[in-house]
Design a protein around this motif. Structure first.
Motif, PDB file in Angstrom:
ATOM      1  N   LEU A 196      33.729  45.167  37.360  1.00  0.00           N
ATOM      2  CA  LEU A 196      32.806  44.381  36.543  1.00  0.00           C
ATOM      3  C   LEU A 196      33.484  43.072  36.154  1.00  0.00           C
ATOM      4  N   LEU A 197      32.764  41.964  36.352  1.00  0.00           N
ATOM      5  CA  LEU A 197      33.291  40.640  36.039  1.00  0.00           C
ATOM      6  C   LEU A 197      32.805  40.178  34.679  1.00  0.00           C
ATOM      7  N   VAL A 198      33.719  39.597  33.920  1.00  0.00           N
ATOM      8  CA  VAL A 198      33.371  38.958  32.646  1.00  0.00           C
ATOM      9  C   VAL A 198      33.749  37.490  32.794  1.00  0.00           C
ATOM     10  N   PRO A 199      32.794  36.616  33.134  1.00  0.00           N
ATOM     11  CA  PRO A 199      33.122  35.203  33.362  1.00  0.00           C
ATOM     12  C   PRO A 199      33.728  34.540  32.137  1.00  0.00           C
ATOM     13  N   LEU A 200      34.471  33.487  32.387  1.00  0.00           N
ATOM     14  CA  LEU A 200      35.212  32.761  31.364  1.00  0.00           C
ATOM     15  C   LEU A 200      34.289  32.290  30.250  1.00  0.00           C
TER      16      LEU A 200
ATOM     17  N   ARG B  92      32.267  33.933  28.321  1.00  0.00           N
ATOM     18  CA  ARG B  92      30.963  34.538  28.080  1.00  0.00           C
ATOM     19  C   ARG B  92      31.015  35.638  27.030  1.00  0.00           C
ATOM     20  N   SER B  93      31.823  36.656  27.232  1.00  0.00           N
ATOM     21  CA  SER B  93      31.804  37.816  26.340  1.00  0.00           C
ATOM     22  C   SER B  93      33.214  38.073  25.824  1.00  0.00           C
ATOM     23  N   ARG B  94      33.543  37.410  24.764  1.00  0.00           N
ATOM     24  CA  ARG B  94      34.900  37.514  24.227  1.00  0.00           C
ATOM     25  C   ARG B  94      35.225  38.919  23.746  1.00  0.00           C
ATOM     26  N   SER B  95      34.222  39.707  23.407  1.00  0.00           N
ATOM     27  CA  SER B  95      34.480  41.065  22.912  1.00  0.00           C
ATOM     28  C   SER B  95      35.082  41.958  23.995  1.00  0.00           C
ATOM     29  N   SER B  96      34.904  41.569  25.267  1.00  0.00           N
ATOM     30  CA  SER B  96      35.447  42.401  26.335  1.00  0.00           C
ATOM     31  C   SER B  96      36.909  42.099  26.621  1.00  0.00           C
ATOM     32  N   ARG B  97      37.477  41.094  25.929  1.00  0.00           N
ATOM     33  CA  ARG B  97      38.855  40.720  26.197  1.00  0.00           C
ATOM     34  C   ARG B  97      39.842  41.673  25.532  1.00  0.00           C
TER      35      ARG B  97
ATOM     36  N   GLY C 102      41.980  32.546  37.669  1.00  0.00           N
ATOM     37  CA  GLY C 102      42.696  33.814  37.584  1.00  0.00           C
ATOM     38  C   GLY C 102      41.905  34.825  36.775  1.00  0.00           C
ATOM     39  N   CYS C 103      42.496  35.996  36.530  1.00  0.00           N
ATOM     40  CA  CYS C 103      41.804  36.989  35.718  1.00  0.00           C
ATOM     41  C   CYS C 103      42.799  37.933  35.059  1.00  0.00           C
ATOM     42  N   LEU C 104      42.338  38.532  33.982  1.00  0.00           N
ATOM     43  CA  LEU C 104      43.037  39.635  33.336  1.00  0.00           C
ATOM     44  C   LEU C 104      42.341  40.904  33.771  1.00  0.00           C
ATOM     45  N   ALA C 105      43.075  41.778  34.471  1.00  0.00           N
ATOM     46  CA  ALA C 105      42.506  43.011  34.995  1.00  0.00           C
ATOM     47  C   ALA C 105      42.791  44.157  34.043  1.00  0.00           C
ATOM     48  N   LEU C 106      41.733  44.755  33.504  1.00  0.00           N
ATOM     49  CA  LEU C 106      41.850  45.883  32.585  1.00  0.00           C
ATOM     50  C   LEU C 106      41.402  47.134  33.324  1.00  0.00           C
ATOM     51  N   LEU C 107      42.290  48.088  33.464  1.00  0.00           N
ATOM     52  CA  LEU C 107      41.992  49.292  34.220  1.00  0.00           C
ATOM     53  C   LEU C 107      41.657  50.452  33.292  1.00  0.00           C
ATOM     54  N   ARG C 108      40.983  51.420  33.836  1.00  0.00           N
ATOM     55  CA  ARG C 108      40.548  52.572  33.055  1.00  0.00           C
ATOM     56  C   ARG C 108      41.730  53.367  32.495  1.00  0.00           C
TER      57      ARG C 108
ATOM     58  N   PHE D 279      33.950  50.640  29.632  1.00  0.00           N
ATOM     59  CA  PHE D 279      34.197  51.778  30.507  1.00  0.00           C
ATOM     60  C   PHE D 279      33.300  52.964  30.143  1.00  0.00           C
ATOM     61  N   ALA D 280      32.997  53.099  28.855  1.00  0.00           N
ATOM     62  CA  ALA D 280      32.109  54.189  28.448  1.00  0.00           C
ATOM     63  C   ALA D 280      30.680  53.943  28.920  1.00  0.00           C
ATOM     64  N   ARG D 281      30.278  52.671  28.893  1.00  0.00           N
ATOM     65  CA  ARG D 281      28.904  52.338  29.288  1.00  0.00           C
ATOM     66  C   ARG D 281      28.728  52.417  30.805  1.00  0.00           C
ATOM     67  N   TYR D 282      29.798  52.091  31.537  1.00  0.00           N
ATOM     68  CA  TYR D 282      29.734  52.083  32.996  1.00  0.00           C
ATOM     69  C   TYR D 282      30.796  53.029  33.554  1.00  0.00           C
ATOM     70  N   PRO D 283      30.491  54.309  33.642  1.00  0.00           N
ATOM     71  CA  PRO D 283      31.498  55.298  34.041  1.00  0.00           C
ATOM     72  C   PRO D 283      32.004  55.133  35.460  1.00  0.00           C
ATOM     73  N   GLY D 284      31.284  54.421  36.315  1.00  0.00           N
ATOM     74  CA  GLY D 284      31.753  54.215  37.683  1.00  0.00           C
ATOM     75  C   GLY D 284      32.711  53.056  37.830  1.00  0.00           C
ATOM     76  N   CYS D 285      32.872  52.272  36.770  1.00  0.00           N
ATOM     77  CA  CYS D 285      33.721  51.088  36.822  1.00  0.00           C
ATOM     78  C   CYS D 285      35.197  51.485  36.759  1.00  0.00           C
ATOM     79  N   ALA D 286      35.979  50.968  37.707  1.00  0.00           N
ATOM     80  CA  ALA D 286      37.417  51.249  37.719  1.00  0.00           C
ATOM     81  C   ALA D 286      38.222  50.100  37.154  1.00  0.00           C
ATOM     82  N   LEU D 287      37.642  48.885  37.155  1.00  0.00           N
ATOM     83  CA  LEU D 287      38.409  47.713  36.736  1.00  0.00           C
ATOM     84  C   LEU D 287      37.475  46.712  36.076  1.00  0.00           C
ATOM     85  N   LEU D 288      37.899  46.221  34.934  1.00  0.00           N
ATOM     86  CA  LEU D 288      37.177  45.175  34.205  1.00  0.00           C
ATOM     87  C   LEU D 288      37.974  43.887  34.370  1.00  0.00           C
ATOM     88  N   ALA D 289      37.381  42.878  35.013  1.00  0.00           N
ATOM     89  CA  ALA D 289      38.083  41.625  35.300  1.00  0.00           C
ATOM     90  C   ALA D 289      37.564  40.524  34.389  1.00  0.00           C
ATOM     91  N   VAL D 290      38.410  40.051  33.493  1.00  0.00           N
ATOM     92  CA  VAL D 290      38.042  38.994  32.555  1.00  0.00           C
ATOM     93  C   VAL D 290      38.581  37.680  33.105  1.00  0.00           C
TER      94      VAL D 290
END
Length: 596
Positions: free
Chosen positions: A493-497, A499-504, A530-536, A513-524
């Motif tokens: 799941l991508l969080v564009p620059l 847009r959603s600061r709460s996901s940082r 570049g990106c900050l990769a947050l893993l489950r 991750f709770a809302r999207y159980p199939g997501c393995a990586l959250l990319a901010v």
């Protein structure tokens, strides 16, 4: 000015010299059947550019079922327009037509007839339920020669007595041919017309030829970046055209977008004016909106963008339309997505084209078929010979046509030598407005020669996840995509620059991750693509480009590379540097991956 003359263009009123700014010595009547014929007529009328002795007025025969938008086109081009009834009643110095439609036999003016495509290749006959042809137009003429025993009919539209003769008389004063082979066919189908035939080459193809040195300029204008390839998909009109397919398995436009890697290939649709205006431009854009949302370039067909696209093309998918012939003549690797043999005149170059070119198979992936055409076609002698049938007077059409026109005008030609016009640069990249949501993509990351090669495929135009070209891919989607199918099934799941600061922070990650159980990586997304990769598993990795960033660099590609790195890497906590590319000809980039 008399009331009955108020509907006429100013140069045609009785006392026009009182009102006009320039007094022309000759008047040319440009006869238009529909927008298709109008665009070709403009190629011919270039012969008069700069000559103030010649005034041109235009008329529409109103005989085509596909003449929608023609008067609006006249207005947009600034044409002086007169009704067809007025055109038939008045005498002009010469009339030029690029179609045989309408009751041309009733003109009081010498008529020069020319083709409105790459020669004379199709046959045309009245369809059941269509409007009744005008006298001397869409039906065999009384007194015209009957087909010979054993002859192969129907003959090509524009070369048969059905379209050229009335009561034993040849209607045009001159018939423009682009190649000697057309005269040979004319001698068989309508020998009475041979004495007025003139082989004058193809002005459109000459324009394309002289414009070839500007290929990179056209590519830049169309948004084709270094290392990318442009694929043109052309469609003529009718139910056997490329555009007509409603089956996703045979839809060439959809397949080209779905199966060719989106970062390496751009796809442009060149739609025939009869299809565009027959259904309405808005309607075509609406029908194709799912494709333009995925990157399809869709220029309006009355412009010359299709010419620039042909010159910029690396590959071509077409049908029985003229653009397929021009593509072959320009030596562009060409594949047929559809071909209506029943509409093609026997013995014509287009019939030969249908025999020589490969057909796009629905049972094989698009890319290998395209690569085969790229490898095989440039050296094929048969295709080179076929391309040579577009014109037997290469580079001469401007001079030959001008000589013909001025002979009928009884005027000396201008002193400046006639030459083809260069294809204009498209004014803007013909795309839809961009959505702020990143389009969902199926992505593969494959090690090739020590590089991670990223191939992305637009998810919205895929038939199913099990397509062969999607093997081994993961799904990347915008976390705020309004179509819940994509974030709900995404691996990344991508969080564009911005847009959603709460996901940082750590609070945003568990919620996502709770809302999207199939997501393995959250990319901010972070600055400089570049990106900050947050893993489950609570691992946090920072991914950034090192040194020069290639044009294709993005946070989405960063996320896909780090996803592959985490899955396949033995030690995801150790810093790593990965060389990344989107294709063999694209500039590579270096990605640094390290714990955050």
């Amino acid at each position: 000015m008399r009331n009955e003359e108020k509907r006429l263009p100013l140069p045609m009123v009785v006392d026009s010299e009182r009102w006009v700014s320039m007094v022309a010595e000759r008047t040319v009547l440009g006869i238009v059947h529909n927008i298709t014929s109008a665009t070709r007529l403009l190629d011919l009328l270039a012969a008069f550019e700069g000559d103030r002795r010649v005034q041109t007025v235009f008329t529409c025969t109103e005989s085509s079922a596909l003449d929608g938008g023609t008067l609006e086109f006249f207005a947009s081009q600034g044409f002086l327009h007169i009704p067809w009834s007025e055109a038939k009643a008045r005498k002009f110095d010469v009339a030029i037509a690029t179609s045989r439609g309408g009751d041309l036999r009733n003109l009081r003016t010498p008529l020069i007839g020319a083709p409105h495509g790459a020669g004379y290749n199709k046959h045309l006959k009245p369809e059941a339920g269509s409007r009744k042809p005008e006298a001397g137009s869409r039906k065999p003429e009384a007194g015209s020669r009957k087909p010979e025993a054993g002859s192969r009919k129907p003959e090509a539209f524009g070369l048969s007595p059905d379209w050229l003769m009335h009561n034993g008389r040849v209607i045009p004063s001159a018939i423009v041919l682009s190649h000697e082979e057309q005269r040979d066919r004319l001698a068989v189908s309508c020998p009475e017309a041979v004495p007025v035939s003139v082989v004058a080459g193809d002005p459109c193809f000459d324009q394309l030829r002289v414009s070839r040195p500007f290929r990179e300029t056209y590519r830049h204008a169309l948004g084709v970046r270094p290392g990318q390839k442009l694929i043109v998909v052309s469609s003529t009109w009718g139910q056997e055209s490329v555009l007509a397919s409603e089956d996703p398995a045979t839809d060439v436009l959809r397949r080209a977008l779905a199966e060719l890697p989106a970062d390496e290939y751009r796809v442009l649709a060149a739609i025939h004016p009869n299809a565009w205006y027959g259904h309405g431009g808005w309607q075509l854009q609406s029908w194709l909106a799912p494709l333009t949302d995925c990157g399809l370039l869709l220029p309006s067909p009355e412009s010359e963008t299709w010419k620039a696209a042909l010159l910029a093309a690396d590959g071509f998918f077409g049908d029985h339309g003229s653009l397929s012939m021009y593509s072959v003549a320009l030596n562009v690797p060409t594949i047929l997505g559809s071909f209506a043999e029943s509409k093609i005149a026997p013995r014509s170059p287009m019939a030969r084209l249908g025999e020589l070119l490969p057909r796009l198979s629905q049972h094989r992936q698009v890319l290998p078929q395209l690569l085969e055409a790229v490898a095989d076609q440039p050296d094929k002698v048969e295709l080179q010979r076929l391309g040579g049938t577009v014109t037997s007077r290469p580079g001469e059409s401007a001079a030959l046509l001008r000589h013909l026109f001025y002979k009928w005008l009884d005027l000396p030609e201008p002193a400046i030598p006639a030459s083809p016009r260069v294809v204009p640069v498209p004014p803007a990249n013909p795309v839809r407005p961009l959505s702020p949501a990143a389009p969902p993509m199926y992505v593969s990351v494959v090690p090739v020669n020590g590089r991670a090669t990223v191939a992305r495929y637009p998810a919205a135009v895929q038939r199913r996840r099990e397509e062969r070209h999607l093997a081994g891919t993961h799904l990347v989607a915008d976390i705020n995509d309004p179509d819940s199918r994509w974030p709900g099934s995404a691996d990344i799941l991508l969080v564009p620059l911005g847009r959603s600061r709460s996901s940082r922070g750590p609070q945003g990650r568990p919620e996502a991750f709770a809302r999207y159980p199939g997501c393995a990586l959250l990319a901010v997304e972070e600055p400089e693509d570049g990106c900050l990769a947050l893993l489950r598993n609570h691992l946090r990795l920072r991914v950034c480009w090192s040194g020069r960033r290639p044009w294709w660099a993005s946070a989405a590609i960063c996320a896909s590379v780090v996803h592959d790195h985490v899955i396949s890497g033995p030690d995801t906590h150790a810093p790593a540097r990965v060389q990344v590319t989107i294709g063999q000809e694209a500039e590579p980039g270096l990605l640094d991956i390290f714990p955050a």
